[in-house]
Design a protein around this motif. Structure first.
Motif, mmCIF file in Angstrom:
data_model
loop_
_atom_site.group_PDB
_atom_site.id
_atom_site.type_symbol
_atom_site.label_atom_id
_atom_site.label_comp_id
_atom_site.label_asym_id
_atom_site.label_seq_id
_atom_site.Cartn_x
_atom_site.Cartn_y
_atom_site.Cartn_z
ATOM 1 N N LEU A 2 0.578 -0.985 0.004
ATOM 2 C CA LEU A 2 0.031 -0.184 0.030
ATOM 3 C C LEU A 2 1.102 1.108 -0.058
ATOM 4 O O LEU A 2 1.824 1.350 0.767
ATOM 5 C CB LEU A 2 -0.801 0.041 1.231
ATOM 6 N N HIS A 3 0.400 2.276 -0.889
ATOM 7 C CA HIS A 3 1.142 3.638 -0.864
ATOM 8 C C HIS A 3 0.253 4.736 -0.372
ATOM 9 O O HIS A 3 -0.890 4.508 -0.474
ATOM 10 C CB HIS A 3 1.599 3.914 -2.278
ATOM 11 N N GLU A 4 0.931 5.618 0.204
ATOM 12 C CA GLU A 4 0.260 6.775 0.859
ATOM 13 C C GLU A 4 0.643 7.704 0.169
ATOM 14 O O GLU A 4 1.677 8.281 -0.007
ATOM 15 C CB GLU A 4 0.680 6.924 2.455
ATOM 16 N N PRO A 5 -0.621 8.572 -0.159
ATOM 17 C CA PRO A 5 -0.233 9.853 -0.999
ATOM 18 C C PRO A 5 0.539 10.925 -0.228
ATOM 19 O O PRO A 5 0.450 10.852 1.145
ATOM 20 C CB PRO A 5 -1.543 10.312 -1.416
ATOM 21 N N VAL A 6 1.383 11.553 -0.583
ATOM 22 C CA VAL A 6 2.165 12.387 -0.074
ATOM 23 C C VAL A 6 2.039 13.920 -0.650
ATOM 24 O O VAL A 6 1.811 13.944 -1.829
ATOM 25 C CB VAL A 6 3.626 12.393 0.180
ATOM 26 N N ARG A 7 2.430 15.183 0.137
ATOM 27 C CA ARG A 7 2.215 16.393 -0.374
ATOM 28 C C ARG A 7 3.826 16.612 -0.757
ATOM 29 O O ARG A 7 4.648 16.648 0.193
ATOM 30 C CB ARG A 7 1.719 16.964 0.705
ATOM 31 N N SER A 8 4.183 16.634 -1.855
ATOM 32 C CA SER A 8 5.524 16.786 -2.474
ATOM 33 C C SER A 8 5.269 17.396 -4.111
ATOM 34 O O SER A 8 4.542 16.837 -4.530
ATOM 35 C CB SER A 8 6.193 15.582 -2.300
ATOM 36 N N SER A 9 6.253 18.183 -4.331
ATOM 37 C CA SER A 9 6.283 18.649 -5.723
ATOM 38 C C SER A 9 7.058 17.384 -6.830
ATOM 39 O O SER A 9 6.765 17.433 -7.776
ATOM 40 C CB SER A 9 7.052 19.980 -5.870
ATOM 41 N N ASN A 10 7.516 16.711 -6.005
ATOM 42 C CA ASN A 10 8.235 15.564 -6.748
ATOM 43 C C ASN A 10 7.699 14.124 -6.660
ATOM 44 O O ASN A 10 7.767 13.367 -7.329
ATOM 45 C CB ASN A 10 9.815 15.746 -6.339
ATOM 46 N N LEU A 11 7.543 13.805 -5.484
ATOM 47 C CA LEU A 11 7.017 12.290 -4.963
ATOM 48 C C LEU A 11 5.573 12.608 -4.790
ATOM 49 O O LEU A 11 4.950 13.398 -4.432
ATOM 50 C CB LEU A 11 7.592 12.053 -3.625
ATOM 51 N N ARG A 12 4.945 11.561 -5.697
ATOM 52 C CA ARG A 12 3.416 11.154 -5.497
ATOM 53 C C ARG A 12 3.113 10.411 -4.471
ATOM 54 O O ARG A 12 1.898 10.860 -3.767
ATOM 55 C CB ARG A 12 3.040 10.499 -6.856
ATOM 56 N N SER A 13 3.860 9.205 -3.971
ATOM 57 C CA SER A 13 3.265 8.190 -2.806
ATOM 58 C C SER A 13 4.524 7.677 -2.302
ATOM 59 O O SER A 13 5.514 7.412 -3.169
ATOM 60 C CB SER A 13 2.164 7.577 -3.323
ATOM 61 N N VAL A 14 4.298 7.220 -1.230
ATOM 62 C CA VAL A 14 5.406 6.260 -0.513
ATOM 63 C C VAL A 14 4.762 4.969 0.046
ATOM 64 O O VAL A 14 3.565 5.328 0.663
ATOM 65 C CB VAL A 14 6.014 7.107 0.494
ATOM 66 N N GLY A 15 5.408 3.947 -0.038
ATOM 67 C CA GLY A 15 4.955 2.786 0.509
ATOM 68 C C GLY A 15 6.202 2.217 1.398
ATOM 69 O O GLY A 15 7.212 2.425 0.842
ATOM 70 N N TYR A 16 5.786 1.338 2.425
ATOM 71 C CA TYR A 16 6.838 0.832 3.069
ATOM 72 C C TYR A 16 6.411 -0.583 3.708
ATOM 73 O O TYR A 16 5.068 -0.706 4.172
ATOM 74 C CB TYR A 16 7.197 1.752 4.204
ATOM 75 N N ASP A 17 7.428 -1.606 3.504
ATOM 76 C CA ASP A 17 6.804 -3.121 4.036
ATOM 77 C C ASP A 17 8.016 -3.279 5.103
ATOM 78 O O ASP A 17 9.144 -3.421 4.950
ATOM 79 C CB ASP A 17 7.132 -4.051 2.939
ATOM 80 N N GLN A 18 7.508 -3.132 6.516
ATOM 81 C CA GLN A 18 8.519 -3.182 7.628
ATOM 82 C C GLN A 18 9.193 -4.577 7.601
ATOM 83 O O GLN A 18 10.534 -4.506 7.931
ATOM 84 C CB GLN A 18 7.857 -2.885 8.718
ATOM 85 N N ALA A 19 8.418 -5.537 7.430
ATOM 86 C CA ALA A 19 8.881 -6.876 7.431
ATOM 87 C C ALA A 19 10.283 -7.289 6.509
ATOM 88 O O ALA A 19 10.929 -7.759 6.810
ATOM 89 C CB ALA A 19 7.857 -8.011 7.349
ATOM 90 N N GLU A 20 9.898 -6.719 5.235
ATOM 91 C CA GLU A 20 10.906 -6.661 4.346
ATOM 92 C C GLU A 20 12.253 -5.489 4.245
ATOM 93 O O GLU A 20 12.943 -5.630 3.397
ATOM 94 C CB GLU A 20 10.450 -6.785 2.968
ATOM 95 N N ARG A 21 11.873 -4.440 4.894
ATOM 96 C CA ARG A 21 12.620 -3.360 4.848
ATOM 97 C C ARG A 21 12.624 -2.774 3.656
ATOM 98 O O ARG A 21 13.836 -2.275 3.018
ATOM 99 C CB ARG A 21 14.146 -3.690 5.530
ATOM 100 N N VAL A 22 11.440 -2.613 2.825
ATOM 101 C CA VAL A 22 11.604 -2.226 1.615
ATOM 102 C C VAL A 22 10.704 -0.865 1.361
ATOM 103 O O VAL A 22 9.437 -0.749 1.876
ATOM 104 C CB VAL A 22 10.896 -3.243 0.614
ATOM 105 N N LEU A 23 11.328 0.051 0.841
ATOM 106 C CA LEU A 23 10.716 1.334 0.830
ATOM 107 C C LEU A 23 10.288 1.688 -0.698
ATOM 108 O O LEU A 23 11.185 1.404 -1.531
ATOM 109 C CB LEU A 23 11.696 2.782 1.021
ATOM 110 N N GLU A 24 9.226 1.905 -1.216
ATOM 111 C CA GLU A 24 8.682 2.123 -2.569
ATOM 112 C C GLU A 24 8.525 3.763 -2.579
ATOM 113 O O GLU A 24 7.762 4.245 -1.991
ATOM 114 C CB GLU A 24 7.656 1.358 -2.964
#
Length: 71
Positions: A2-24
């Motif tokens: 799951l991705h969370e929308p963010v307020r940014s001029s460059n980034l649209r959304s961020v997702g994170y999997d804590q078990a896998e330590r993966v940032l998208e």
């Protein structure tokens, strides 16, 4: 992941999997990148940052292995 929308001029959304330590990160320009072995505290700090693009550039890019998923 799951991705969370963010307020940014460059980034649209961020997702994170804590078990896998993966940032998208999805960009407004269309790219989706996956960063590996990212600690949870880096994800939290990114989400709390008022300048998400700047935080990503300073504390994520060049520090964690990544690959382009799409875009």
């Amino acid at each position: 992941m799951l991705h969370e929308p963010v307020r940014s001029s460059n980034l649209r959304s961020v997702g994170y999997d804590q078990a896998e330590r993966v940032l998208e990160v999805a960009f407004h320009g269309g790219g989706l990148y996956r960063y590996e072995n990212v600690p949870a505290e880096v994800h939290v700090a990114l989400m709390m940052s008022s300048g998400k693009g700047g935080y990503l550039a300073q504390f994520v890019k060049g520090r964690y292995r990544y690959r382009l998923i799409s875009g």
